[in-house]
Design a protein around this motif. Structure first.
Motif, short mmCIF file in Angstrom:
data_model
loop_
_atom_site.label_atom_id
_atom_site.label_comp_id
_atom_site.label_asym_id
_atom_site.label_seq_id
_atom_site.Cartn_x
_atom_site.Cartn_y
_atom_site.Cartn_z
N GLU A 36 -30.43 11.84 -3.45
CA GLU A 36 -30.67 13.07 -4.21
C GLU A 36 -29.40 13.55 -4.90
O GLU A 36 -29.44 13.97 -6.06
CB GLU A 36 -31.21 14.16 -3.28
N THR A 56 -28.62 11.17 -7.83
CA THR A 56 -29.59 11.39 -8.91
C THR A 56 -29.26 12.68 -9.65
O THR A 56 -29.28 12.72 -10.89
CB THR A 56 -31.02 11.45 -8.34
N ASP A 57 -28.94 13.73 -8.92
CA ASP A 57 -28.57 15.00 -9.55
C ASP A 57 -27.34 14.84 -10.43
O ASP A 57 -27.29 15.33 -11.56
CB ASP A 57 -28.33 16.06 -8.47
N GLU A 106 -28.24 12.95 -13.64
CA GLU A 106 -28.94 13.84 -14.57
C GLU A 106 -27.98 14.79 -15.26
O GLU A 106 -28.08 15.01 -16.47
CB GLU A 106 -30.03 14.63 -13.83
#
Length: 117
Positions: free
Chosen positions: A85, A88-89, A92
């Motif tokens: 997570e 991925t954050d 992004e």
């Protein structure tokens, strides 16, 4: 000639034996992966060392497979703690321009205390 995977069970056994040969006073080993820790555990048993009596062994993946070793392998579970997570954050935010690719992701591992440590 085929080289040994440096993160393998075999590499863990080789590394454990070298460590114990060079530093016989070692009482705790934290392996780079659970598979390497399993190799260290196997080598310890084969060499007559009690785990955790003579040496404690810990891996760093949190693999459920570690619960099947004898004794069950303690591990530091990084994946459980949101690594995917967090990465991925960051990806992004890099893609939308609100973060730099050089930013670091920090997670705190969750200790899985089993009988090897």
């Amino acid at each position: 000639m085929c080289e040994m995977d440096l993160r393998s069970i075999d590499a863990g056994a080789v590394g454990f034996r070298q460590l114990m040969r060079e530093h016989p006073e070692t009482d705790t080993v934290v392996a780079f992966t659970d598979l390497m820790a399993m190799g260290a555990l196997s080598a310890a048993h084969a060499d007559g060392l009690a785990v955790p009596g003579d040496v404690r062994i810990v891996g760093t993946d949190g693999l459920s497979l570690g619960s099947l070793t004898v004794p069950p392998l303690s591990s530091l579970d990084v994946i459980h703690c949101g690594l995917a997570e967090a990465v991925t954050d960051l990806i992004e935010r890099v893609l939308d321009g609100t973060a730099e690719p050089s930013e670091h992701v920090t997670v705190t591992p969750l200790p899985l205390w089993r009988e090897s440590a």
